[in-house]
Design a protein around this motif. Structure first.
Motif, PDB file in Angstrom:
ATOM      1  N   VAL A  14     -49.339 -15.056  15.101  1.00 42.55           N
ATOM      2  CA  VAL A  14     -49.610 -13.807  14.396  1.00 42.55           C
ATOM      3  C   VAL A  14     -48.343 -13.032  14.044  1.00 42.55           C
ATOM      4  O   VAL A  14     -48.393 -12.114  13.218  1.00 42.55           O
ATOM      5  N   ARG A  15     -47.215 -13.402  14.646  1.00 43.19           N
ATOM      6  CA  ARG A  15     -45.988 -12.641  14.373  1.00 43.19           C
ATOM      7  C   ARG A  15     -44.774 -13.515  14.664  1.00 43.19           C
ATOM      8  O   ARG A  15     -44.811 -14.365  15.561  1.00 43.19           O
ATOM      9  N   GLY A  16     -43.711 -13.290  13.897  1.00 44.32           N
ATOM     10  CA  GLY A  16     -42.455 -13.968  14.146  1.00 44.32           C
ATOM     11  C   GLY A  16     -41.293 -13.016  13.986  1.00 44.32           C
ATOM     12  O   GLY A  16     -41.355 -12.059  13.204  1.00 44.32           O
ATOM     13  N   GLN A  17     -40.214 -13.271  14.714  1.00 44.61           N
ATOM     14  CA  GLN A  17     -38.998 -12.465  14.594  1.00 44.61           C
ATOM     15  C   GLN A  17     -37.814 -13.322  15.003  1.00 44.61           C
ATOM     16  O   GLN A  17     -37.744 -13.781  16.144  1.00 44.61           O
ATOM     17  N   GLY A  18     -36.915 -13.580  14.060  1.00 45.60           N
ATOM     18  CA  GLY A  18     -35.766 -14.412  14.366  1.00 45.60           C
ATOM     19  C   GLY A  18     -36.197 -15.811  14.766  1.00 45.60           C
ATOM     20  O   GLY A  18     -36.902 -16.504  14.034  1.00 45.60           O
ATOM     21  N   CYS A  19     -35.805 -16.244  15.954  1.00 40.93           N
ATOM     22  CA  CYS A  19     -36.128 -17.588  16.446  1.00 40.93           C
ATOM     23  C   CYS A  19     -37.398 -17.625  17.286  1.00 40.93           C
ATOM     24  O   CYS A  19     -37.691 -18.645  17.906  1.00 40.93           O
ATOM     25  N   TRP A  20     -38.155 -16.533  17.298  1.00 37.56           N
ATOM     26  CA  TRP A  20     -39.309 -16.427  18.195  1.00 37.56           C
ATOM     27  C   TRP A  20     -40.610 -16.240  17.425  1.00 37.56           C
ATOM     28  O   TRP A  20     -40.634 -15.631  16.355  1.00 37.56           O
ATOM     29  N   LEU A  21     -41.693 -16.767  18.005  1.00 44.84           N
ATOM     30  CA  LEU A  21     -43.040 -16.593  17.480  1.00 44.84           C
ATOM     31  C   LEU A  21     -43.951 -16.090  18.602  1.00 44.84           C
ATOM     32  O   LEU A  21     -43.730 -16.404  19.781  1.00 44.84           O
ATOM     33  N   TRP A  22     -44.989 -15.329  18.222  1.00 43.06           N
ATOM     34  CA  TRP A  22     -45.965 -14.833  19.175  1.00 43.06           C
ATOM     35  C   TRP A  22     -47.363 -15.260  18.721  1.00 43.06           C
ATOM     36  O   TRP A  22     -47.691 -15.174  17.532  1.00 43.06           O
ATOM     37  N   ASP A  23     -48.173 -15.729  19.676  1.00 46.15           N
ATOM     38  CA  ASP A  23     -49.533 -16.086  19.345  1.00 46.15           C
ATOM     39  C   ASP A  23     -50.446 -14.873  19.477  1.00 46.15           C
ATOM     40  O   ASP A  23     -50.015 -13.784  19.856  1.00 46.15           O
ATOM     41  N   ARG A  24     -51.727 -15.057  19.195  1.00 45.18           N
ATOM     42  CA  ARG A  24     -52.651 -13.931  19.146  1.00 45.18           C
ATOM     43  C   ARG A  24     -52.941 -13.342  20.523  1.00 45.18           C
ATOM     44  O   ARG A  24     -53.481 -12.240  20.630  1.00 45.18           O
ATOM     45  N   ASP A  25     -52.534 -14.071  21.590  1.00 45.62           N
ATOM     46  CA  ASP A  25     -52.700 -13.543  22.941  1.00 45.62           C
ATOM     47  C   ASP A  25     -51.413 -12.927  23.474  1.00 45.62           C
ATOM     48  O   ASP A  25     -51.340 -12.564  24.646  1.00 45.62           O
ATOM     49  N   GLY A  26     -50.398 -12.836  22.633  1.00 47.10           N
ATOM     50  CA  GLY A  26     -49.150 -12.191  23.035  1.00 47.10           C
ATOM     51  C   GLY A  26     -48.135 -13.099  23.688  1.00 47.10           C
ATOM     52  O   GLY A  26     -47.075 -12.631  24.130  1.00 47.10           O
ATOM     53  N   ASN A  27     -48.405 -14.399  23.763  1.00 47.06           N
ATOM     54  CA  ASN A  27     -47.454 -15.335  24.358  1.00 47.06           C
ATOM     55  C   ASN A  27     -46.306 -15.613  23.375  1.00 47.06           C
ATOM     56  O   ASN A  27     -46.526 -15.749  22.173  1.00 47.06           O
ATOM     57  N   ARG A  28     -45.099 -15.731  23.908  1.00 39.28           N
ATOM     58  CA  ARG A  28     -43.902 -15.909  23.094  1.00 39.28           C
ATOM     59  C   ARG A  28     -43.423 -17.361  23.157  1.00 39.28           C
ATOM     60  O   ARG A  28     -43.462 -17.985  24.214  1.00 39.28           O
ATOM     61  N   TYR A  29     -42.964 -17.867  22.011  1.00 40.57           N
ATOM     62  CA  TYR A  29     -42.486 -19.243  21.897  1.00 40.57           C
ATOM     63  C   TYR A  29     -41.118 -19.249  21.217  1.00 40.57           C
ATOM     64  O   TYR A  29     -40.919 -18.580  20.191  1.00 40.57           O
ATOM     65  N   LEU A  30     -40.184 -20.037  21.738  1.00 45.01           N
ATOM     66  CA  LEU A  30     -38.916 -20.277  21.055  1.00 45.01           C
ATOM     67  C   LEU A  30     -39.131 -21.390  20.036  1.00 45.01           C
ATOM     68  O   LEU A  30     -39.554 -22.494  20.388  1.00 45.01           O
ATOM     69  N   ASP A  31     -38.848 -21.106  18.781  1.00 46.40           N
ATOM     70  CA  ASP A  31     -39.126 -22.039  17.697  1.00 46.40           C
ATOM     71  C   ASP A  31     -37.916 -22.926  17.439  1.00 46.40           C
ATOM     72  O   ASP A  31     -36.922 -22.480  16.854  1.00 46.40           O
ATOM     73  N   LEU A  32     -37.990 -24.168  17.860  1.00 45.34           N
ATOM     74  CA  LEU A  32     -36.926 -25.128  17.594  1.00 45.34           C
ATOM     75  C   LEU A  32     -37.299 -26.082  16.461  1.00 45.34           C
ATOM     76  O   LEU A  32     -36.722 -27.151  16.337  1.00 45.34           O
ATOM     77  N   LEU A  33     -38.248 -25.676  15.633  1.00 43.45           N
ATOM     78  CA  LEU A  33     -38.644 -26.478  14.470  1.00 43.45           C
ATOM     79  C   LEU A  33     -38.559 -25.678  13.173  1.00 43.45           C
ATOM     80  O   LEU A  33     -38.443 -26.250  12.092  1.00 43.45           O
ATOM     81  N   SER A  34     -38.602 -24.360  13.280  1.00 40.42           N
ATOM     82  CA  SER A  34     -38.476 -23.424  12.146  1.00 40.42           C
ATOM     83  C   SER A  34     -39.344 -23.796  10.945  1.00 40.42           C
ATOM     84  O   SER A  34     -38.878 -23.856   9.815  1.00 40.42           O
ATOM     85  N   GLY A  35     -40.629 -24.036  11.236  1.00 39.15           N
ATOM     86  CA  GLY A  35     -41.545 -24.366  10.148  1.00 39.15           C
ATOM     87  C   GLY A  35     -41.195 -25.654   9.448  1.00 39.15           C
ATOM     88  O   GLY A  35     -41.406 -25.805   8.241  1.00 39.15           O
ATOM     89  N   ILE A  36     -40.646 -26.621  10.201  1.00 41.12           N
ATOM     90  CA  ILE A  36     -40.131 -27.908   9.697  1.00 41.12           C
ATOM     91  C   ILE A  36     -38.941 -27.653   8.764  1.00 41.12           C
ATOM     92  O   ILE A  36     -38.976 -27.952   7.564  1.00 41.12           O
ATOM     93  N   ALA A  37     -37.887 -27.077   9.345  1.00 39.26           N
ATOM     94  CA  ALA A  37     -36.612 -26.845   8.652  1.00 39.26           C
ATOM     95  C   ALA A  37     -36.751 -25.924   7.445  1.00 39.26           C
ATOM     96  O   ALA A  37     -36.073 -26.096   6.436  1.00 39.26           O
ATOM     97  N   VAL A  38     -37.637 -24.937   7.557  1.00 42.31           N
ATOM     98  CA  VAL A  38     -37.878 -23.990   6.464  1.00 42.31           C
ATOM     99  C   VAL A  38     -37.202 -22.642   6.715  1.00 42.31           C
ATOM    100  O   VAL A  38     -36.466 -22.133   5.868  1.00 42.31           O
ATOM    101  N   CYS A  39     -37.458 -22.058   7.867  1.00 39.48           N
ATOM    102  CA  CYS A  39     -36.973 -20.695   8.141  1.00 39.48           C
ATOM    103  C   CYS A  39     -35.545 -20.735   8.680  1.00 39.48           C
ATOM    104  O   CYS A  39     -35.286 -20.407   9.841  1.00 39.48           O
TER     105      CYS A  39
END
Length: 393
Positions: free
Chosen positions: A29-54
């Motif tokens: 539901v939200r992203g900022q920099g290298c991080w994404l948050w799911d609808r339950d508020g859990n945070r993920y470090l994105d090491l794929l960046s939308g398959i080399a997009v972001c």
């Protein structure tokens, strides 16, 4: 069970999405920099960046503001008319690709950019000279023509018969490429580094040898930089590592930092093979996407993003090689393939990574694909390496 594992799933009952990607496992539901948050508020470090997009990370403020301002001003007029953002992005791409002057056709995706390149090669070659040679394990998109160019037979099986005029040769083998050329061939289509096929880097001098062979046989050299372009490998375009000047370059993924836009660039004399009406698209290069691309390219240049990617890539490669569960690392910049020790299945590691708050991709059955935002800092990289070490352990 971790909070991330508990968050997996997007609800029960009928899913309104076609099952082309399998059941969705998380809803962001939200992203900022290298991080994404799911609808339950859990945070993920994105090491794929939308398959080399972001490449600039999620929700970059300059890109977001450019899109918002353009949406308030002008969203669409069709390609019967010119718009300022479109012209500026075309000029920027021509400058960043370098070499001979060229012209740009805008599309909405990498597959469409490659579709344009294939049609351009056929028009340039003329009747009877239409064959495009590409490499085994290559990936060029999911339209029928781009799929036919893709050197992965397992992806072809469900959709035969595919369009004619495509031929595949072993990757990184100049001898077999030369043998495959006959009077019907118009172009050679290659990724400078194979992405979807496993992050396969060619041997030094291979692309230069292909360029020389194309010159000898009067063929177009088409380079698919959809995943490798725009700083991902530590240069603006991956072919810059080899000092090669292609005839056609396709770009997408990172161009809009998440907004759908692709482009096919060709040397001016090659682009001249197209006449009005030969190719078209309704939405390609429309002001909203082009405005995002304009802002994206401006920020990339201000940050000197290729240098950032090269430095971060060196650190990440060294850190990955130090992990006990890693058998090998290949790639350039921040497009990395990671071979897992003990032939561990990549899909299992990806699932375990998600449960631990780490987003990874696959690069084959026993290899991971790592392609984080190019703005990733040392602390984020250390966090990701530590999390992966724990997952592999």
């Amino acid at each position: 069970m971790s909070a991330h594992t508990q968050a997996v799933g997007v609800g029960t009952g009928h899913c309104p999405l076609m099952p082309t990607y399998g059941p969705p496992t998380v809803m962001f539901v939200r992203g900022q920099g290298c991080w994404l948050w799911d609808r339950d508020g859990n945070r993920y470090l994105d090491l794929l960046s939308g398959i080399a997009v972001c490449n600039l990370g999620h929700a970059h403020p300059r890109v977001a503001e450019a899109v918002a301002e353009q949406a308030r001003t002008l969203c669409h007029v069709s390609n019967l008319y010119a718009t300022e953002p479109q012209m500026q992005v075309a000029r920027a791409l021509d400058r960043l690709i370098g070499g001979s002057p060229g012209q740009v056709f805008f599309a909405n995706s990498g597959a469409e950019a490659n579709e344009c390149a294939i049609k351009l090669a056929r028009k340039w070659g003329g009747r009877g000279r239409h064959t495009v040679i590409s490499a085994g394990r290559s990936f060029h998109g999911r339209t029928l023509a781009a799929l036919a160019a893709t050197g992965q037979p397992e992806k072809h099986e469900a959709f035969v018969p595919l369009p004619e005029g495509f031929r595949h040769v072993p990757w990184d083998d100049i001898t077999e490429l030369e043998r495959a050329i006959d009077g019907t061939v118009a172009a050679v289509l290659l990724e400078p580094i194979q992405g979807e096929g496993g992050v396969n880097v060619p041997s030094a001098g291979y692309l230069r040898a292909v360029r020389e062979l194309c010159d000898e046989r009067n063929l177009l050299l088409v380079l698919d930089e959809v995943q490798t372009g725009l700083a991902r490998t530590g240069r603006w375009f991956a072919h810059h590592h080899e000092g090669v000047e292609p005839d056609v370059v396709t770009v997408a993924k990172a161009l809009g930092n998440g907004m759908p836009i692709g482009a096919c660039w060709a040397r001016t004399e090659v682009a001249a093979a197209f006449n009005p009406g030969d190719h078209a698209t309704t939405f390609g290069g429309q002001p909203l996407a082009a405005s995002a691309a304009r802002a994206t390219l401006e920020v990339m240049e201000e940050l000197d993003l290729p240098t950032m990617a090269a430095r971060a890539g060196q650190k990440m490669q060294a850190a990955l090689r130090s992990l006990d569960g890693v058998a090998g690392v290949r790639g350039r910049g921040l497009l990395l393939g990671v071979d897992l020790a003990g032939e561990r299945l990549a899909t299992e590691v990806v699932a375990a990574g998600m449960a631990a708050g780490l987003l990874l991709g696959t690069a084959g059955t026993t290899s991971l694909r790592i392609a984080p935002p190019l703005i990733i800092d040392d602390a984020e990289m250390d966090h990701g390496i530590a999390a992966l070490d724990e997952v592999l352990g």
